[in-house]
Structure formats: structure tokens, C-alpha cells
Design a protein around this motif. Structure first.
Motif: not given
Length: 369
Positions: A128-134, A292-293
Motif C-alpha cells: 500500500i505504500v507504493g513499493v510494488n508499483a514504483g 512483486p509478491i
């Protein structure tokens, strides 16, 4: 009877001055201490059992695959490299993959515990802190703009994208009030993830070569990552782990609320910022190494909380073997479900995590009702 007031007065004075001698506690009064010590002992034994289970799953992971290797052969190869085909499979192919599974699983689970603690939201997940998207956007940019094709090249771009996205989310929520910080964090993370996801989709839509390379990374996989991804991720995971474990007592105080934590002398903004740094290091490194997992940071903290209670010191300690166990089991299951091929570990964790998430949402809804 005449001496009772005088004795009572002397006793009261002794209590007020702290000079009264403590009588031996009755047997019943010692039970809470013994009970607490017994509980601590049981948890230490359980922690050792979890570590033993991790070792067992390590051996199983080294033996399971398209070519099965017996456990005794795995053990012999680990002790003595004879240069045979089994040694090549175990040492060069499966050992880096298994070590990466342990590292990534432990990092994601630990980040999930910290994330749920600093947001006080049991449905919070590191993504939710944008890790996967970033990380995903950075990888696509690296492929499309810089023609990066190797996993070792993905790692640094993915980690940089994860860190920058996390910092941006933190900047967007830094001015929020204490009561609105958690809601704004979730909203900012969701908005940034949607925006970066759209940008990633645009790049892959107009660059077919970037899409072909990116699609193998984005599903979340431990296959063919090599030792480069592991060596790049380990220093950041170790740093994030140290920060998270040191924060254990402070996170317990923070769980009482910001006002209560501040009354106990806790520097709430600093604790929350340190927790955010820990999540950023753990998730950034894990996502960069394996892609992303999802759901590991959601499932493991909830299972541990049901078994151990709310004490975050124990939750943080058990999250390390717990996350490793979940990802090792998922990776092993992915190899045996569809032989001679395999399912990527990110797909297997999604199969496990999605029902758990639905169950948690329904449970919270019934509790709220």
C-alpha cells in the motif's frame, strides 16, 4: 487492643516511607510470574521449532523439482561437492533460489508486521505504500529506455523505484494530523499505485519488447534470479531487519495510541518514520530481487497474531521464520502442482492470500456490526 492503633500507624508510616519489609509471597501470588515465564519458555521453544521447520523446508526445496534429488543426496552434496549432475542442480540452481525464498519471505512478513503496527490497520500490506508499483514502473523504464535485460540490472532500478515511491507516499502524508495520518497513507498509496500502474501499462502497450521482458518479472518469481539478486538484496534486508527488531518495544507503546505513546515518553513521529524506513528497505529489496509478491505481508502477521497475541516483540521475531516458511511452501507447491512445468511463487501466494483477505474483511465487518 490498645496497641493496634499504634502498630497500625507505624505500619502506615513504613509503607509511606518504603521501609516496610516485604513478607514472603504466598504460593498463589507467585503464579503470574511462573505463568509468564512458562509462556515465554513455550514461545522460545516454538521459535526453535519454526527455525527447525525452515531448515527442513530448505532441504526439501533443494530436492524438489523437475529432477528429484533424494534428501540424503542433497545433504551429501551440501557437505561435499562431487561435481556430478546432482551437485550442479543443488548448488548452482536450487540453492540460490532457496536462499532467495528465505530472504524475501522473511523480509515481506517482517515488513507486514511493522506496516500494520505503524498504521494500526490490520488490513495494511506493504504494497500500500507504493513499493510494488514504483518497482514495476522502474523496471519497465529500465527495459524500454535503457534496454536492460538482465535480472542483475533489474534489481537496482526496481529498488530505486520502490524507494522513491515510498518516499513520495511519506511526503504526501507528512502533513496529516495524527488522527488522519493512517487514512491518508492508505489513500496516497492507492492513488500512487494506480497512477504508476497506468504509466506502466502505457509503456508496455507501446513497447512489445519491454512487455515481453517485463511480464516474466512482474508475476513474482524466484526462478533464474541467480546470486546477483540475492547479494544485492541481503544488505538492505539486514538493515531493515535490525531497525524493525529494535523498534519492537516502541511499536508496543505506539499500539496504545499516539497520545498514550507520547505520554509514555515515546517520540511518535520518529518511531513512525523509523518504521517506514524499515518497511521501505525490506519491501524495496524483496520486490527488487523477486518481483512483486503479494499477501505474504498480510497473511503471516495475522496468523502470528492469532497464535501469539498482540505483543509486537514476539510478532517481529516469529515473522522472520514465518515468512520464510510461507514462501518456501509456496515455491515448493508451485513446482509440484503442474509438472514438468511450475507455477510462479507470486501466483501461489495470491491463491493463498486472496481467501485470507476476504475472510479478514468479512470478519471485521461482522465485528463492526
Amino acid at each position: 487492643m490498645d496497641h493496634m492503633p499504634e502498630g497500625g500507624e507505624r505500619t502506615g508510616d513504613a509503607v509511606r516511607t518504603g521501609a516496610v519489609r516485604t513478607a514472603p509471597a504466598p504460593a498463589g501470588g507467585a503464579r503470574p510470574a511462573r505463568s509468564g515465564g512458562a509462556r515465554c519458555g513455550r514461545r522460545l521453544v516454538a521459535l526453535v521449532v519454526c527455525l527447525g521447520l525452515v531448515v527442513l523446508l530448505l532441504l526439501v526445496s533443494l530436492g524438489v523439482g523437475a529432477r528429484g534429488v533424494p534428501l540424503e543426496t542433497v545433504w551429501r552434496v551440501l557437505l561435499h561437492d562431487d561435481g556430478g549432475p546432482d551437485a550442479i542442480i543443488v548448488r548452482q540452481l536450487r540453492l540460490p533460489r532457496t536462499a532467495l525464498a528465505v530472504t524475501v519471505g522473511a523480509a515481506l512478513a517482517l515488513a507486514g508486521v511493522v506496516m500494520q503496527a505503524i498504521t494500526r490497520n490490520p488490513l495494511a500490506e506493504p504494497g500500500i505504500v507504493g513499493v510494488n508499483a514504483g518497482a514495476s514502473f522502474a523496471v519497465v523504464t529500465a527495459i524500454a529506455a535503457f534496454h536492460v535485460t538482465s535480472v542483475s540490472g533489474y534489481v537496482w532500478f526496481a529498488f530505486a523505484g520502490a524507494v522513491l515511491a515510498s518516499l513520495l507516499v511519506h511526503a504526501l502524508t507528512s502533513g496529516a494530523t495524527r488522527s488522519g495520518h493512517h487514512t491518508r497513507l492508505v489513500l496516497a498509496g492507492a492513488a500512487l499505485s494506480a497512477s504508476l500502474g497506468a504509466c506502466t501499462g502505457i509503456l508496455t502497450m507501446f513497447d512489445s519488447s519491454a512487455f515481453d521482458s517485463y511480464r516474466f518479472w512482474v508475476v513474482g518469481s524466484l526462478e533464474n534470479r541467480g546470486t546477483e539478486a540475492l547479494t544485492a538484496a541481503v544488505p538492505f534486508v539486514l538493515a531493515g531487519t535490525v531497525v524493525a527488531l529494535v523498534l519492537g518495544p516502541s511499536l508496543n507503546a505506539l499500539a496504545l495510541g499516539d497520545e498514550a505513546g507520547a505520554a509514555l515518553g515515546l517520540r511518535v513521529p520518529w518511531v513512525r518514520a523509523a518504521g517506514f524506513v524499515s518497511v521501505m528497505l525490506l519491501c524495496g529489496a524483496a520486490t527488487a530481487a523477486a518481483g512483486p509478491i503479494g499477501f505474504v505481508g498480510l497473511v503471516v502477521p495475522h496468523v502470528l497474531r492469532l497464535l501469539l497475541g498482540p505483543d509486537l516483540r514476539w510478532l517481529l521475531a516469529f515473522a522472520l521464520p514465518g515468512g520464510a516458511i510461507l514462501l518456501l511452501v509456496s515455491d515448493i507447491a508451485g513446482r509440484v502442482i503442474a509438472p514438468p512445468g511450475e507455477l510462479e511463487v507470486g501466483i501461489v501466494t495470491a491463491f493463498i492470500g486472496a481467501p485470507v483477505l476476504l475472510w479478514l474483511v468479512v470478519r471485521r465487518r461482522e465485528a463492526g456490526a
